[in-house]
Design a protein around this motif. Structure first.
Motif, short mmCIF file in Angstrom:
data_model
loop_
_atom_site.label_atom_id
_atom_site.label_comp_id
_atom_site.label_asym_id
_atom_site.label_seq_id
_atom_site.Cartn_x
_atom_site.Cartn_y
_atom_site.Cartn_z
N UNK A 12 0.83 -1.21 0.00
CA UNK A 12 0.00 0.00 0.00
C UNK A 12 0.86 1.26 0.00
N UNK A 13 1.96 1.25 0.75
CA UNK A 13 2.87 2.40 0.76
C UNK A 13 3.47 2.63 -0.62
N UNK A 14 3.88 1.54 -1.28
CA UNK A 14 4.46 1.64 -2.61
C UNK A 14 3.44 2.20 -3.60
N UNK A 15 2.20 1.75 -3.52
CA UNK A 15 1.14 2.24 -4.40
C UNK A 15 0.85 3.71 -4.13
N UNK A 16 0.79 4.10 -2.86
CA UNK A 16 0.52 5.48 -2.48
C UNK A 16 1.62 6.40 -3.00
N UNK A 17 2.87 5.97 -2.86
CA UNK A 17 3.99 6.77 -3.35
C UNK A 17 3.93 6.93 -4.86
N UNK A 18 3.58 5.87 -5.55
CA UNK A 18 3.48 5.91 -7.01
C UNK A 18 2.38 6.88 -7.45
N UNK A 22 2.80 10.39 -9.57
CA UNK A 22 2.05 10.64 -10.80
C UNK A 22 1.24 11.93 -10.70
N UNK A 23 0.62 12.15 -9.54
CA UNK A 23 -0.18 13.36 -9.35
C UNK A 23 0.69 14.61 -9.40
N UNK A 24 1.87 14.54 -8.82
CA UNK A 24 2.77 15.69 -8.85
C UNK A 24 3.24 15.99 -10.26
N UNK A 25 3.52 14.96 -11.03
CA UNK A 25 3.94 15.16 -12.42
C UNK A 25 2.80 15.77 -13.22
N UNK A 26 1.59 15.29 -12.99
CA UNK A 26 0.42 15.81 -13.73
C UNK A 26 0.15 17.26 -13.36
N UNK A 27 0.22 17.59 -12.09
CA UNK A 27 -0.07 18.96 -11.68
C UNK A 27 1.02 19.92 -12.18
N UNK A 28 2.25 19.45 -12.24
CA UNK A 28 3.32 20.30 -12.77
C UNK A 28 3.14 20.53 -14.26
N UNK A 31 -1.46 21.80 -14.27
CA UNK A 31 -2.22 22.57 -13.29
C UNK A 31 -1.57 23.86 -12.86
N UNK A 32 -2.40 24.67 -12.26
CA UNK A 32 -1.95 25.88 -11.59
C UNK A 32 -2.39 25.77 -10.15
N UNK A 33 -1.65 26.39 -9.27
CA UNK A 33 -2.02 26.32 -7.87
C UNK A 33 -3.24 27.20 -7.60
N UNK A 34 -3.85 26.97 -6.47
CA UNK A 34 -5.04 27.74 -6.10
C UNK A 34 -4.67 29.22 -5.96
#
Length: 61
Positions: A12-18, A22-28, A31-34
């Motif tokens: 579960x830790x490995x999946x959460x980190x992955x 992925x979310x950080x790469x997508x937001x970079x 996305x734009x910050x709030x």
């Protein structure tokens, strides 16, 4: 004596980190910050008010 490892927790830790990576790469990438969104909205609002303040009424002309 070695430490015991809970394999479910490790998986579960490995999946959460992955997913977080992925979310950080997508937001970079997309996305734009709030704060950026709010700053842009404030800037557009201020520009709109300034433009409305410089309008000339047709009644006076």
């Amino acid at each position: 004596m070695s430490n015991l490892t809970n394999l479910n927790k490790a998986r579960k830790d490995r999946k959460r980190d992955s997913e977080k990576r992925d979310a950080n790469m997508h937001s970079a990438k997309f996305g734009r910050s709030k704060a950026d969104k709010q700053a842009m909205a404030a800037k557009l609002s201020k520009a709109s008010k300034a433009l409305d303040g410089h309008k000339v009424d047709d009644k006076d002309a």
